[in-house]
Motif scaffolding. Structure first.
Motif, PDB file in Angstrom:
ATOM      1  N   SER A   1       0.544  -1.305   0.223  1.00 48.82           N
ATOM      2  CA  SER A   1       0.008   0.483   0.106  1.00 48.82           C
ATOM      3  C   SER A   1       0.917   1.154  -0.161  1.00 48.82           C
ATOM      4  CB  SER A   1      -0.927   0.292   1.462  1.00 48.82           C
ATOM      5  OG  SER A   1      -0.374  -0.212   2.639  1.00 48.82           O
ATOM      6  N   THR A   2       0.469   2.227  -0.238  1.00 47.84           N
ATOM      7  CA  THR A   2       1.352   3.592  -0.229  1.00 47.84           C
ATOM      8  C   THR A   2       1.683   3.631   0.886  1.00 47.84           C
ATOM      9  OG1 THR A   2       0.018   4.318  -2.733  1.00 47.84           O
ATOM     10  CG2 THR A   2       1.008   6.737  -0.942  1.00 47.84           C
ATOM     11  N   GLY A   3       2.744   4.475   0.828  1.00 48.69           N
ATOM     12  CA  GLY A   3       3.326   5.582   2.238  1.00 48.69           C
ATOM     13  C   GLY A   3       3.533   6.411   2.253  1.00 48.69           C
ATOM     14  N   LYS A   4       3.738   7.381   3.530  1.00 50.03           N
ATOM     15  CA  LYS A   4       3.767   8.492   3.611  1.00 50.03           C
ATOM     16  C   LYS A   4       5.579   9.068   3.538  1.00 50.03           C
ATOM     17  CE  LYS A   4      -0.578   9.366   5.033  1.00 50.03           C
ATOM     18  NZ  LYS A   4      -1.651  10.070   6.231  1.00 50.03           N
ATOM     19  N   THR A   5       5.589   9.921   3.174  1.00 54.13           N
ATOM     20  CA  THR A   5       7.415  10.181   3.424  1.00 54.13           C
ATOM     21  C   THR A   5       7.219  11.705   3.651  1.00 54.13           C
ATOM     22  OG1 THR A   5       9.045  10.621   2.651  1.00 54.13           O
ATOM     23  CG2 THR A   5       7.396  10.037   1.438  1.00 54.13           C
ATOM     24  N   ASP A   6       7.930  12.293   3.766  1.00 56.79           N
ATOM     25  CA  ASP A   6       8.575  13.991   4.148  1.00 56.79           C
ATOM     26  C   ASP A   6       9.264  14.360   3.545  1.00 56.79           C
ATOM     27  OD1 ASP A   6       6.535  14.407   6.145  1.00 56.79           O
ATOM     28  OD2 ASP A   6       8.353  13.758   7.657  1.00 56.79           O
ATOM     29  N   ASP A   7       9.846  13.617   2.818  1.00 55.45           N
ATOM     30  CA  ASP A   7      10.784  14.103   2.046  1.00 55.45           C
ATOM     31  C   ASP A   7      10.486  13.704   0.396  1.00 55.45           C
ATOM     32  OD1 ASP A   7      13.478  14.132   0.118  1.00 55.45           O
ATOM     33  OD2 ASP A   7      14.390  12.103   0.900  1.00 55.45           O
ATOM     34  N   ALA A   8      10.791  15.490   0.179  1.00 59.10           N
ATOM     35  CA  ALA A   8       9.913  16.151  -0.792  1.00 59.10           C
ATOM     36  C   ALA A   8      10.366  14.909  -2.277  1.00 59.10           C
ATOM     37  CB  ALA A   8      10.959  17.517  -1.243  1.00 59.10           C
ATOM     38  N   SER A   9      12.139  14.969  -2.119  1.00 50.29           N
ATOM     39  CA  SER A   9      12.423  14.210  -3.876  1.00 50.29           C
ATOM     40  C   SER A   9      12.102  12.260  -4.087  1.00 50.29           C
ATOM     41  CB  SER A   9      13.970  13.660  -3.727  1.00 50.29           C
ATOM     42  OG  SER A   9      14.139  12.688  -2.539  1.00 50.29           O
ATOM     43  N   VAL A  10      11.253  11.946  -3.024  1.00 41.55           N
ATOM     44  CA  VAL A  10      10.294  10.419  -2.467  1.00 41.55           C
ATOM     45  C   VAL A  10       8.929  10.862  -3.775  1.00 41.55           C
ATOM     46  CG1 VAL A  10       9.539   8.435  -1.554  1.00 41.55           C
ATOM     47  CG2 VAL A  10      11.893   9.615  -0.786  1.00 41.55           C
ATOM     48  N   THR A  11       9.342  10.631  -4.737  1.00 37.12           N
ATOM     49  CA  THR A  11       7.093  10.556  -5.652  1.00 37.12           C
ATOM     50  C   THR A  11       7.357   8.937  -5.546  1.00 37.12           C
ATOM     51  OG1 THR A  11       9.223   9.041  -7.539  1.00 37.12           O
ATOM     52  CG2 THR A  11       8.942  11.463  -8.153  1.00 37.12           C
ATOM     53  N   LEU A  12       7.012   8.076  -4.837  1.00 35.93           N
ATOM     54  CA  LEU A  12       6.337   7.123  -5.221  1.00 35.93           C
ATOM     55  C   LEU A  12       7.164   6.064  -3.523  1.00 35.93           C
ATOM     56  CD1 LEU A  12       4.062   5.057  -5.767  1.00 35.93           C
ATOM     57  CD2 LEU A  12       5.395   4.106  -6.912  1.00 35.93           C
ATOM     58  N   LYS A  13       6.204   5.795  -2.287  1.00 34.50           N
ATOM     59  CA  LYS A  13       6.969   4.897  -1.063  1.00 34.50           C
ATOM     60  C   LYS A  13       5.832   3.118  -1.075  1.00 34.50           C
ATOM     61  CE  LYS A  13       8.476   4.733   3.249  1.00 34.50           C
ATOM     62  NZ  LYS A  13       8.876   5.456   4.730  1.00 34.50           N
ATOM     63  N   LEU A  14       5.535   2.500  -1.479  1.00 34.36           N
ATOM     64  CA  LEU A  14       4.988   1.586  -0.879  1.00 34.36           C
ATOM     65  C   LEU A  14       5.261   0.775   0.078  1.00 34.36           C
ATOM     66  CD1 LEU A  14       2.444   1.187  -2.767  1.00 34.36           C
ATOM     67  CD2 LEU A  14       4.624   2.471  -4.094  1.00 34.36           C
ATOM     68  N   GLU A  15       4.179   0.028   1.268  1.00 34.93           N
ATOM     69  CA  GLU A  15       5.231  -0.538   2.033  1.00 34.93           C
ATOM     70  C   GLU A  15       3.993  -1.837   2.269  1.00 34.93           C
ATOM     71  OE1 GLU A  15       3.762   2.304   5.245  1.00 34.93           O
ATOM     72  OE2 GLU A  15       5.928   3.630   4.803  1.00 34.93           O
ATOM     73  N   ARG A  16       4.359  -2.777   3.403  1.00 34.81           N
ATOM     74  CA  ARG A  16       3.838  -4.436   3.600  1.00 34.81           C
ATOM     75  C   ARG A  16       4.393  -4.292   5.074  1.00 34.81           C
ATOM     76  NH1 ARG A  16       5.228  -8.288  -0.297  1.00 34.81           N
ATOM     77  NH2 ARG A  16       6.609  -9.542   0.689  1.00 34.81           N
ATOM     78  N   GLY A  17       3.220  -4.107   5.614  1.00 40.31           N
ATOM     79  CA  GLY A  17       3.957  -4.333   6.840  1.00 40.31           C
ATOM     80  C   GLY A  17       5.506  -3.948   6.903  1.00 40.31           C
ATOM     81  N   ARG A  18       6.765  -4.161   7.528  1.00 40.58           N
ATOM     82  CA  ARG A  18       7.731  -3.683   7.832  1.00 40.58           C
ATOM     83  C   ARG A  18       8.681  -3.222   6.646  1.00 40.58           C
ATOM     84  NH1 ARG A  18      10.865  -6.036  12.814  1.00 40.58           N
ATOM     85  NH2 ARG A  18      12.253  -4.355  12.982  1.00 40.58           N
ATOM     86  N   ALA A  19       8.337  -4.075   5.575  1.00 42.08           N
ATOM     87  CA  ALA A  19       8.840  -4.058   4.268  1.00 42.08           C
ATOM     88  C   ALA A  19       8.939  -2.844   3.627  1.00 42.08           C
ATOM     89  CB  ALA A  19       8.898  -4.924   3.317  1.00 42.08           C
TER      90      ALA A  19
END
Length: 546
Positions: free
Chosen positions: A40-58
């Protein structure tokens, strides 16, 4: 009905995980990528990150880079990250692997252990944009599978069909029974004379023995010839090293070489110091600039990707802009062959002389110089005079010939030039009109140059951000590129750009500019100013006090 439901449930359970894969797009919808179910889509404060996905601790995240990078620089970025992780104590295999993005591009990555889980870092370029990938908690197969699904939004990946291999059957060739080679060994099939066979065998053996003796004679003569040549050279050197009493006048000034152990000690100290200098150079970290906007106008030419080619006469720069325009630049170094060549030739002359004295042949040098007609005694008294002549020639070239930087476009039309005039560098356009000047304002350990426009206003300054390396280069040279200068571009002490040095090649670098400061001056003027400083403040491969 129950049987149908049971069959459908069993079919769904048997489906592989990627059957539930979902498509995710990054910010700006530059790329799309498929992930298995559970991500699922995750949140980030890094402006350079354009896409972050998470699955548990991965997790799996994409960070957009400042500029579009080719394969060479993608690998260099991975190597730079590997070196950074190793300096922090992480254990890495060091292998840079590649994963094909369905034949369109390639991603380069490496893996390492992060708190007991497998982690990955990767760099790739797709759809005209470069990305850095950071992932953790996946197997290598899963990681490569996700990378292979990268594509443009809406793009369909068509895998090539494997070619069918056509099998060609050959008929088996049967050997006839009446073949001569078969029949000759059949009992009673042929009347072969035993004496003839014996005679032919003896003749073959005799010929083989003769050829063996000849070869042995040649092999035996080779070491003897080499030994004779070595003995002759040794005898000549021994005869030359003897005192020539009564055969001629001695030198005007008696000379003797420096102790060889002194040279050996200096060399050992230099080698040990070079390792210390490398570790000092490794402590420098490149600055970071904010990424440019997603939609970059066509007049934004940064970064400049530059490769350098050096000869005995000049250094040439091949410059590729962000808009794929090619520029060329050149700077002369004709004097260097004479200056550096004479100094280092004199150095090696004294080392060899000390070595000959160490083995008891020190007089050979003086006696050889005495045999020079007319000036033998003078050369034997001051052998350094032999090397002074090319040194003077190089010095004359250095002070009389103008060393200017010339910038041309792909059609060899002059674009910009920098000349050393009353100031450090006068920048002129292709028509010869003065557009700016470079003024040296720094000190020995705080080097910087101001870019001053025609209104006498300081637009920006170029500063050496690694001042410690300047003194180390005087003693150790650039150590294969490890001790190169790191230049930054500043506007009132605020970083506006910098020179990125390729960690895997001493002849490649880039000029990056912050998008908000890229219009401080004409891009060709900024390029000419930086290249002129790099050329004039050359980072020599050899130790040089100049």
């Amino acid at each position: 009905m129950k049987k149908l439901v049971f069959i459908c449930a069993a079919f769904i359970i048997a489906l592989p995980p990627h059957a539930f894969a979902g498509e995710f797009k990054d910010k700006g919808e530059i790329i799309a990528v498929d992930f298995p179910s559970g991500w699922s889509t995750g949140k980030t404060d890094d402006a350079s990150v354009t896409l972050k996905l998470e699955r548990g601790r991965a997790f799996f995240e994409f960070s957009r880079q400042d500029s579009e990078l080719g394969d060479y620089y993608l690998k260099a970025r991975v190597k730079e990250q590997v070196d950074s992780l190793r300096s922090k104590g992480n254990t890495l295999s060091g292998d840079i692997k590649s994963a094909s993005l369905h034949g369109v591009s390639s991603a380069y990555y490496t893996s390492y252990d992060s708190m007991g889980a497998e982690a990955y870092m990767s760099f790739f370029t797709y759809n005209g944009v470069s990305y850095a990938v950071s992932a953790r908690g996946l197997s290598e197969g899963e990681f490569r599978g996700i990378l292979s699904s990268i594509r443009k939004p809406g793009e369909k990946i068509v895998l090539p069909k494997p070619k069918r291999i056509k099998v060609v059957r050959r008929k088996k060739v049967q050997v006839p029974d009446d073949d001569f080679t078969t029949q000759i060994f059949k009992d009673g099939a042929a009347d072969v004379s035993t004496a003839a066979v014996t005679g032919s065998t003896e003749s073959v053996l005799a010929a083989f023995a003769a050829s063996t003796e000849a070869a042995a004679g040649v092999q035996g003569s080779t070491p003897s010839a080499v030994s004779a040549a070595g003995d002759a050279a040794h005898a000549f050197l021994a005869d030359l090293a003897k005192k020539q009493e009564g055969s001629g006048l001695p030198p005007y000034i008696p000379r003797s070489p420096l102790p060889f152990m002194l040279w050996a000690g200096l060399i050992v100290i230099w080698v040990a110091g070079s390792f210390v200098a490398r570790s000092v150079a490794g402590s420098y970290k490149n600055p970071k600039l904010p990424p440019p906007p997603a939609e970059v106008p066509p007049d934004f030419f940064f970064p400049f990707v530059i490769s350098k080619t050096s000869t005995f006469k000049e250094v040439t720069y091949n410059v590729l802009t962000r808009q794929r325009q090619l520029l060329l630049a050149g700077f002369p170094y004709e004097h260097e062959l004479y200056l550096a060549g004479s100094v280092y030739s004199c150095f090696f002359f004294h080392v060899v002389w000390s070595l000959l004295a160490f083995i008891g042949r020190g007089n050979a040098v003086i006696n050889a110089l005495l045999k020079i007609p007319l000036f033998g005694r003078a050369f034997a008294s001051v052998p350094e005079v032999i090397f002074i002549i090319p040194f003077i020639a190089g010095a004359v070239m250095y002070f009389t010939k103008e060393r200017s930087l010339q910038v041309y476009d792909a059609q060899s039309t002059p674009v910009m030039a920098v000349h050393p005039e009353t100031v450090y560098g006068m920048i002129r356009d292709g028509a010869g009109k003065e557009v700016a000047r470079l003024v040296d304002k720094g000190t020995f350990l705080d080097r910087y140059w101001e870019f001053v426009d025609t209104d006498n206003l300081v637009v920006f300054s170029i500063r050496d951000d690694f001042s410690r390396g300047y003194l180390l280069r005087k003693i150790f040279g650039n150590l294969g590129g490890a001790l190169r200068s790191h230049y930054g571009i500043y506007v009132q002490d605020r970083l506006a750009g910098y020179v990125f040095l390729d960690p895997s090649s001493p002849d490649r670098f880039q000029i990056h500019m912050d998008y908000s400061f890229a219009r401080l001056g004409h891009p060709a003027q900024i390029l000419a100013a930086v290249l002129y400083i790099i050329s004039r403040e050359k980072d020599p491969i050899y130790p040089s006090p100049f």
